[in-house]
Design an enzyme around this catalytic site. Structure first.
Site, PDB file in Angstrom:
ATOM      1  N   ASN A   1      33.372  28.936  40.919  1.00 14.40           N
ATOM      2  CA  ASN A   1      34.717  28.350  40.965  1.00 14.40           C
ATOM      3  C   ASN A   1      35.091  28.237  42.441  1.00 14.40           C
ATOM      4  OD1 ASN A   1      37.414  27.725  40.812  1.00 14.40           O
ATOM      5  ND2 ASN A   1      38.051  29.680  39.889  1.00 14.40           N
ATOM      6  N   TRP A   2      34.974  27.038  42.954  1.00 14.67           N
ATOM      7  CA  TRP A   2      35.195  26.853  44.398  1.00 14.67           C
ATOM      8  C   TRP A   2      36.675  26.827  44.771  1.00 14.67           C
ATOM      9  CZ3 TRP A   2      31.139  22.508  45.988  1.00 14.67           C
ATOM     10  CH2 TRP A   2      29.868  22.968  45.700  1.00 14.67           C
ATOM     11  N   LYS A   3      37.525  26.776  43.749  1.00 14.88           N
ATOM     12  CA  LYS A   3      38.986  26.738  43.975  1.00 14.88           C
ATOM     13  C   LYS A   3      39.339  25.619  44.969  1.00 14.88           C
ATOM     14  CE  LYS A   3      39.153  31.562  42.678  1.00 14.88           C
ATOM     15  NZ  LYS A   3      39.778  32.866  42.769  1.00 14.88           N
TER      16      LYS A   3
ATOM     17  N   HIS B   1      42.903  29.728  34.029  1.00 12.77           N
ATOM     18  CA  HIS B   1      42.671  30.646  35.143  1.00 12.77           C
ATOM     19  C   HIS B   1      43.981  31.326  35.532  1.00 12.77           C
ATOM     20  CE1 HIS B   1      41.643  32.229  39.061  1.00 12.77           C
ATOM     21  NE2 HIS B   1      40.381  32.114  38.697  1.00 12.77           N
TER      22      HIS B   1
ATOM     23  N   GLU C   1      45.259  32.020  38.273  1.00  9.32           N
ATOM     24  CA  GLU C   1      46.022  31.367  39.349  1.00  9.32           C
ATOM     25  C   GLU C   1      46.880  30.234  38.789  1.00  9.32           C
ATOM     26  OE1 GLU C   1      42.638  30.737  41.911  1.00  9.32           O
ATOM     27  OE2 GLU C   1      42.517  32.908  42.172  1.00  9.32           O
TER      28      GLU C   1
ATOM     29  N   GLU D   1      38.640  37.951  33.231  1.00  9.97           N
ATOM     30  CA  GLU D   1      38.907  38.108  34.654  1.00  9.97           C
ATOM     31  C   GLU D   1      40.142  38.985  34.850  1.00  9.97           C
ATOM     32  OE1 GLU D   1      37.002  34.693  37.049  1.00  9.97           O
ATOM     33  OE2 GLU D   1      39.025  34.087  36.523  1.00  9.97           O
TER      34      GLU D   1
ATOM     35  N   GLY E   1      39.473  38.158  43.866  1.00  8.80           N
ATOM     36  CA  GLY E   1      39.631  37.954  45.304  1.00  8.80           C
ATOM     37  C   GLY E   1      40.090  39.198  46.052  1.00  8.80           C
TER      38      GLY E   1
ATOM     39  N   SER F   1      35.669  39.444  41.832  1.00  4.88           N
ATOM     40  CA  SER F   1      34.903  40.098  42.897  1.00  4.88           C
ATOM     41  C   SER F   1      33.462  40.404  42.503  1.00  4.88           C
ATOM     42  CB  SER F   1      35.619  41.363  43.375  1.00  4.88           C
ATOM     43  OG  SER F   1      36.893  41.029  43.917  1.00  4.88           O
TER      44      SER F   1
ATOM     45  N   GLY G   1      34.150  33.405  42.295  1.00  4.31           N
ATOM     46  CA  GLY G   1      35.022  32.735  43.260  1.00  4.31           C
ATOM     47  C   GLY G   1      34.432  32.845  44.660  1.00  4.31           C
ATOM     48  N   GLY G   2      34.888  33.818  45.404  1.00  3.92           N
ATOM     49  CA  GLY G   2      34.502  33.984  46.809  1.00  3.92           C
ATOM     50  C   GLY G   2      32.996  33.877  47.066  1.00  3.92           C
TER      51      GLY G   2
HETATM   52  P1  PGA Z   1      36.556  36.068  42.969  1.00  3.75           P
HETATM   53  O1  PGA Z   1      37.257  34.986  42.003  1.00  3.75           O
HETATM   54  O2  PGA Z   1      35.096  36.076  42.623  1.00  3.75           O
HETATM   55  O3  PGA Z   1      36.822  35.559  44.358  1.00  3.75           O
HETATM   56  O4  PGA Z   1      37.215  37.368  42.695  1.00  3.75           O
HETATM   57  C1  PGA Z   1      36.880  34.860  40.663  1.00  3.75           C
HETATM   58  C2  PGA Z   1      37.718  33.795  39.989  1.00  3.75           C
HETATM   59  O5  PGA Z   1      38.913  33.671  40.317  1.00  3.75           O
HETATM   60  O6  PGA Z   1      37.236  33.044  39.131  1.00  3.75           O
END
Ligand code: PGA
Length: 255
Positions: free
Chosen positions: A10-12, A96, A98, A168, A174, A214, A235-236
């Site tokens: 997930n590159w956001k 998600h 966010e 999640e 993050g 994470s 994500g990251g």
């Molecule tokens: P993260 O994000 O790996 O940076 O914690 C995961 C996500 O939001 O899908």
């Protein structure tokens, strides 16, 4: 193992189109022929087309990060399922945290997105998870149940196997704070139980439940070895080819 592991990046809101092409080119070079793990990249809308040109012919699949449930119309700034299909997306992230937090998305709206995605033959990656406050007050399972049942309302048993779940915990996204394997497996097993109630054991046994929050090469092997953890939503660590490729390799080794 009947469930093939899945690693989704997930590159956001990261990477311009040329940055995206550079990243996905490295991913394709390293794992573009992988068949023992499903690999999905979810770039921003602006890079879907350029990224698809790079993955076309490889085993890497394309996912979007969001969709609007309506087929078309006056929804400024939004993107429909058909538009995503036309760019060869196979997956779409829905629910998600966010989007739940910053864009006030409700379970009802998320449910409409899940149904719209399935209707267009897009596989939703449906995210659920509790906040730190909810975990500390002991309501994790209740929160996950409400989100999951709300989002899956009206999904038929036949289409259920096209849905990918992602657990999640919001406090792990993050933050560098990963859930312990016990914490994660407990919720994954609970989710599997809910899916069994909704769709029956044969169907729930085929549905993939990813962990997200994470996840990194250093903690992936232990998480991916858990009975009900079928992959990761990253994500990251998906923004750099080396860590993402290492995660794909960890998933292949965990089979
Ligand atoms: P993260 O994000 O790996 O940076 O914690 C995961 C996500 O939001 O899908």
């Amino acid at each position: 193992m009947i469930r093939k592991k899945l690693i989704a990046g997930n590159w956001k809101m990261n990477k311009t189109s040329s940055d995206a092409v550079a990243l996905v080119s490295e991913i394709v070079a390293a794992v573009g022929r992988a068949t023992d793990v499903d690999v999905v990249v979810c770039p921003p809308f602006t890079s879907l087309e350029s990224v698809f040109k790079v993955i076309d012919g490889s085993t890497v699949k394309l996912g979007a990060q969001n969709l609007h449930p309506e087929a078309s119309g006056a929804y400024t700034g939004e993107t429909s399922a058909a538009m995503l299909r036309a760019l060869f997306a196979s997956y779409v992230i829905v629910g998600h945290s966010e989007r739940r937090t910053y864009f006030a998305e409700s379970d009802t709206f998320i449910n409409q997105k899940v149904l719209a995605a399935l209707k267009a033959q897009l596989k939703p990656i449906l995210c659920v998870g509790e906040t730190l406050g909810e975990r500390e007050s002991g309501s994790t399972l209740k929160v996950v149940q409400t989100q999951l049942e709300g989002a899956l309302e009206g999904v038929s048993k036949d289409l259920a196997t096209s849905v990918v779940l992602a657990y999640e915990p919001v406090w792990a996204i993050g933050t560098g704070k990963v859930a312990t394997t016990e914490q994660a497996q407990e919720v994954h097993a609970f989710i599997r139980g809910l899916l069994t109630k909704l769709f029956g054991a044969a169907t729930s046994g085929k549905m993939r439940i990813l962990y997200g929050g994470s996840m990194k090469p250093a903690n992936a092997a232990e998480l991916l070895a858990q009975k009900d953890i079928d992959g990761g939503l990253i994500g990251g660590a998906s923004l750099e080819s080396r860590s993402f490729v290492d995660l794909v390799k960890a998933a292949a080794a965990a089979k």
